[in-house]
Write a protein that holds these residues in place. Structure first.
Motif, PDB file in Angstrom:
ATOM      1  N   GLY A  92     -17.956   6.140   9.742  1.00 39.70           N
ATOM      2  CA  GLY A  92     -18.198   7.553   9.511  1.00 39.70           C
ATOM      3  C   GLY A  92     -17.202   8.266   8.625  1.00 39.70           C
ATOM      4  N   THR A  93     -16.358   7.539   7.925  1.00 35.99           N
ATOM      5  CA  THR A  93     -15.403   8.186   7.019  1.00 35.99           C
ATOM      6  C   THR A  93     -16.138   8.865   5.865  1.00 35.99           C
ATOM      7  N   ILE A  94     -15.640  10.017   5.455  1.00 33.69           N
ATOM      8  CA  ILE A  94     -16.166  10.744   4.300  1.00 33.69           C
ATOM      9  C   ILE A  94     -15.151  10.644   3.173  1.00 33.69           C
ATOM     10  N   VAL A  95     -15.597  10.138   2.024  1.00 36.13           N
ATOM     11  CA  VAL A  95     -14.754  10.006   0.832  1.00 36.13           C
ATOM     12  C   VAL A  95     -15.394  10.862  -0.253  1.00 36.13           C
ATOM     13  N   ALA A  96     -14.796  12.021  -0.533  1.00 36.28           N
ATOM     14  CA  ALA A  96     -15.485  12.985  -1.384  1.00 36.28           C
ATOM     15  C   ALA A  96     -14.532  13.666  -2.365  1.00 36.28           C
ATOM     16  N   ARG A  97     -15.035  13.878  -3.567  1.00 37.18           N
ATOM     17  CA  ARG A  97     -14.379  14.702  -4.596  1.00 37.18           C
ATOM     18  C   ARG A  97     -12.989  14.196  -4.973  1.00 37.18           C
TER      19      ARG A  97
ATOM     20  N   GLY B 217      -7.945   1.289  -4.985  1.00 39.81           N
ATOM     21  CA  GLY B 217      -7.726   2.726  -4.904  1.00 39.81           C
ATOM     22  C   GLY B 217      -7.795   3.218  -3.479  1.00 39.81           C
ATOM     23  N   ILE B 218      -9.002   3.499  -2.979  1.00 41.72           N
ATOM     24  CA  ILE B 218      -9.235   3.955  -1.607  1.00 41.72           C
ATOM     25  C   ILE B 218     -10.044   2.875  -0.893  1.00 41.72           C
ATOM     26  N   LEU B 219      -9.493   2.312   0.182  1.00 40.18           N
ATOM     27  CA  LEU B 219     -10.150   1.253   0.940  1.00 40.18           C
ATOM     28  C   LEU B 219     -10.512   1.772   2.328  1.00 40.18           C
ATOM     29  N   VAL B 220     -11.792   1.636   2.690  1.00 41.42           N
ATOM     30  CA  VAL B 220     -12.268   2.027   4.030  1.00 41.42           C
ATOM     31  C   VAL B 220     -12.800   0.758   4.685  1.00 41.42           C
ATOM     32  N   HIS B 221     -12.011   0.184   5.586  1.00 44.78           N
ATOM     33  CA  HIS B 221     -12.306  -1.132   6.144  1.00 44.78           C
ATOM     34  C   HIS B 221     -12.413  -1.081   7.666  1.00 44.78           C
ATOM     35  N   ARG B 222     -12.988  -2.121   8.229  1.00 44.89           N
ATOM     36  CA  ARG B 222     -12.969  -2.353   9.677  1.00 44.89           C
ATOM     37  C   ARG B 222     -12.725  -3.833   9.916  1.00 44.89           C
ATOM     38  N   TRP B 223     -12.059  -4.142  11.029  1.00 42.97           N
ATOM     39  CA  TRP B 223     -11.837  -5.545  11.360  1.00 42.97           C
ATOM     40  C   TRP B 223     -13.151  -6.226  11.708  1.00 42.97           C
TER      41      TRP B 223
ATOM     42  N   SER C  45      -7.504   2.441   4.917  1.00 44.39           N
ATOM     43  CA  SER C  45      -7.848   2.871   6.272  1.00 44.39           C
ATOM     44  C   SER C  45      -8.648   1.769   6.948  1.00 44.39           C
ATOM     45  N   VAL C  46      -8.291   1.449   8.180  1.00 42.90           N
ATOM     46  CA  VAL C  46      -9.039   0.461   8.949  1.00 42.90           C
ATOM     47  C   VAL C  46      -9.371   1.044  10.321  1.00 42.90           C
ATOM     48  N   ASP C  47     -10.619   0.861  10.758  1.00 40.46           N
ATOM     49  CA  ASP C  47     -11.084   1.330  12.071  1.00 40.46           C
ATOM     50  C   ASP C  47     -10.839   2.827  12.257  1.00 40.46           C
TER      51      ASP C  47
ATOM     52  N   HIS D 197       0.850  -1.187   0.000  1.00 41.98           N
ATOM     53  CA  HIS D 197       0.000   0.000   0.000  1.00 41.98           C
ATOM     54  C   HIS D 197       0.889   1.241   0.000  1.00 41.98           C
ATOM     55  N   ALA D 198       0.346   2.322  -0.529  1.00 41.81           N
ATOM     56  CA  ALA D 198       1.072   3.589  -0.433  1.00 41.81           C
ATOM     57  C   ALA D 198       0.934   4.172   0.965  1.00 41.81           C
ATOM     58  N   VAL D 199      -0.303   4.274   1.468  1.00 42.31           N
ATOM     59  CA  VAL D 199      -0.593   4.822   2.796  1.00 42.31           C
ATOM     60  C   VAL D 199      -1.490   3.838   3.527  1.00 42.31           C
ATOM     61  N   ALA D 200      -1.137   3.480   4.763  1.00 44.39           N
ATOM     62  CA  ALA D 200      -1.966   2.622   5.600  1.00 44.39           C
ATOM     63  C   ALA D 200      -2.236   3.334   6.921  1.00 44.39           C
ATOM     64  N   LEU D 201      -3.526   3.448   7.273  1.00 37.83           N
ATOM     65  CA  LEU D 201      -3.945   4.140   8.487  1.00 37.83           C
ATOM     66  C   LEU D 201      -4.765   3.183   9.341  1.00 37.83           C
ATOM     67  N   GLU D 202      -4.409   3.052  10.609  1.00 38.75           N
ATOM     68  CA  GLU D 202      -5.164   2.226  11.543  1.00 38.75           C
ATOM     69  C   GLU D 202      -5.583   3.091  12.731  1.00 38.75           C
ATOM     70  N   LYS D 203      -6.903   3.169  12.960  1.00 44.88           N
ATOM     71  CA  LYS D 203      -7.452   3.952  14.074  1.00 44.88           C
ATOM     72  C   LYS D 203      -6.947   5.388  14.037  1.00 44.88           C
TER      73      LYS D 203
END
Length: 457
Positions: A220-225, A208-214, A188-190, A162-168
């Motif tokens: 409540g993530t906003i993915v816009a524009r 592309g853009i992944l919004v995941h949870r375990w 992004s996870v959690d 991944h290019a960027v990985a975000l947890e919590k």
């Protein structure tokens, strides 16, 4: 004049940010320091490493010092080779967009942070140089448990995962460019209150853009524009990879006003994402289903999207897995085609405009060009409480196909405009097989199906 004295004096006189710079000419250093006037707060010294070879230790010192002082750290244009640098809390790292480049030297990752807060990256290029990340390292930039992240005008290129990985993580990623990741551009996870807006994500291997949870829950993530383009599925599968924007187990996610083009599978795919809103997006040339809400979700609003080119335009599926409760309204779906990246096990060979199963209203949509069925209502017994009204259907093999398998629930088909259909306006189906004549012409032997006041052309 003593060069060191000159540099210290210049910083003090123009307004004082901490500065990290490789060794450069006096004239270049003077120009770059002058560029700080009015743009960065506080500081009273310059930091000047050698600029030769690995600069990890010196960069770590500079970041720690700037964060401790609560002052931004400015990176002049140039190439900084490093790895395994930890971003401290309160760091504000500022560069010249496209010019201040951190290059990964291998042996771990590039930048990481665990449990920090108020971290800002502005105008920095993170270059993975396609070098391998260590086992267990998910991304070139990996942040965990970070609150109030601000990442803007950055580039992330050449990651082997991944290019960027975000947890919590909470905060925002805006106006960044992410390209060339072997796996996903942004994972992004959690999340704990995250906005992903105005970014460009392109030419990534699996997503592309992944919004995941375990585990399934509110996100409540906003993915816009955002612009998301040319996403492959190098790791294979039948939809887990190859999606422009992918929501998995994440509730309350808003996906709005994005342009998503040329993805191997879906432009936007929500798997087990309850209360998802997918609105105002442009989805072009999808390899499979353009917009998907599937598996164990409750609540999906899919409205005002443009779908141009896909095997299936919009699918609200998997009532057998608990998928239910949706509104599909005001969408334009056009230029559908037979075929997909894998064989169609259901026998229709795709070419479907909108497919729904349970507790769903389909209204006010325009479907133009469906080589199979424009609106497919139910699959076998997986059909309950579906309304199709006020839609305009043109140029389809069949306008509306509705399941007449034993156990299928109630449907209402009314007030639709259906024209240029080759094999009937409304037909009953047993799984993939058409089993009736045109129900819009008066056949009433299926009490769970109400067909009325449709305009046939």
């Amino acid at each position: 004049m003593d060069r060191r004295a000159f540099l210290y004096g210049t910083v003090a006189s123009i307004g004082t940010a901490l500065m990290f710079t490789p060794a450069r000419s006096d004239s270049t250093a003077r120009i770059e320091l002058a560029d700080l006037r009015g743009s960065l707060a506080g500081g009273d010294a310059a930091y000047a490493p050698s600029g030769n070879g690995d600069q990890s230790a010196m960069m770590q010192q500079a970041m720690d010092r700037a964060a401790a002082a609560g002052k931004p750290l400015y990176l002049p244009p140039g190439r900084y080779e490093l790895s395994n640098v930890v971003l401290p809390s309160r760091l504000k790292l500022v560069g010249v967009p496209g010019e201040s480049r951190l290059v990964y030297t291998g042996g771990g990752t590039l930048l990481t942070a665990v449990g920090g807060s108020s971290i800002g990256l502005d105008g920095i290029v993170l270059d993975g140089a396609n070098r391998a990340l260590d086992d267990g390292v998910p991304a070139l930039l990996h942040l965990s448990g970070v609150s109030d992240l601000s990442m803007t005008r950055c580039e992330v290129v050449g990651s082997s995962r991944h290019a960027v990985a975000l947890e919590k993580v909470s905060g925002s990623l805006t106006a960044n460019r992410i390209t060339g990741a072997r796996e996903a551009g942004l994972w992004s996870v959690d999340a704990r209150g995250l906005e992903i807006a105005g970014n460009t994500v392109s030419d990534c291997g699996d997503g592309g853009i992944l919004v995941h949870r375990w585990e399934a829950g509110e996100d409540g993530t906003i993915v816009a524009r955002n612009r998301v383009e040319r996403i492959e599925a190098r790791s294979g599968g039948t939809g887990q990879n190859g999606n422009g924007i992918n929501v998995f187990r994440a509730g309350g996610v808003i996906v709005s006003d994005n342009r998503v083009a040329d993805c191997a599978f879906s432009a936007i795919r929500s798997n087990s994402g309850s209360n998802v809103q997918i609105t105002g997006n442009q989805c072009l040339r999808s390899g499979e289903t353009a917009i998907y809400s599937e598996f164990g979700f409750e609540g999906a609003l899919i409205a005002s999207n443009v779908v141009d080119g896909a095997s299936v335009g919009i699918s609200v599926a998997n009532f057998n897995e608990g998928g239910r409760l949706a509104v599909v309204s005001g969408n334009i779906v056009r230029n559908l085609r037979h075929g997909a990246p894998y064989p169609d096990e259901y026998g229709l060979d795709f070419g479907i405009g909108i497919s729904v199963e349970a507790d769903t209203t389909v209204s006010g949509n325009v479907i133009d060009g469906a080589p199979s069925v424009a609106i497919l209502m139910g699959w076998g017994p997986y059909l309950r409480n579906v309304v199709a009204s006020g839609n305009m259907i043109r140029d389809a093999e069949v306008g509306i196909g509705v399941s007449v398998v034993e156990g299928a629930g109630s449907v209402v088909i009314s007030g639709n405009v259906i024209s240029d259909v080759r094999s009937g306006a409304v037909r009953g189906m047993r799984w993939a097989e058409f089993q009736t004549g045109d129900l819009a012409l008066g056949e009433t032997r299926f009490p769970h199906v109400t067909v009325s006041e449709n305009s046939l052309g």
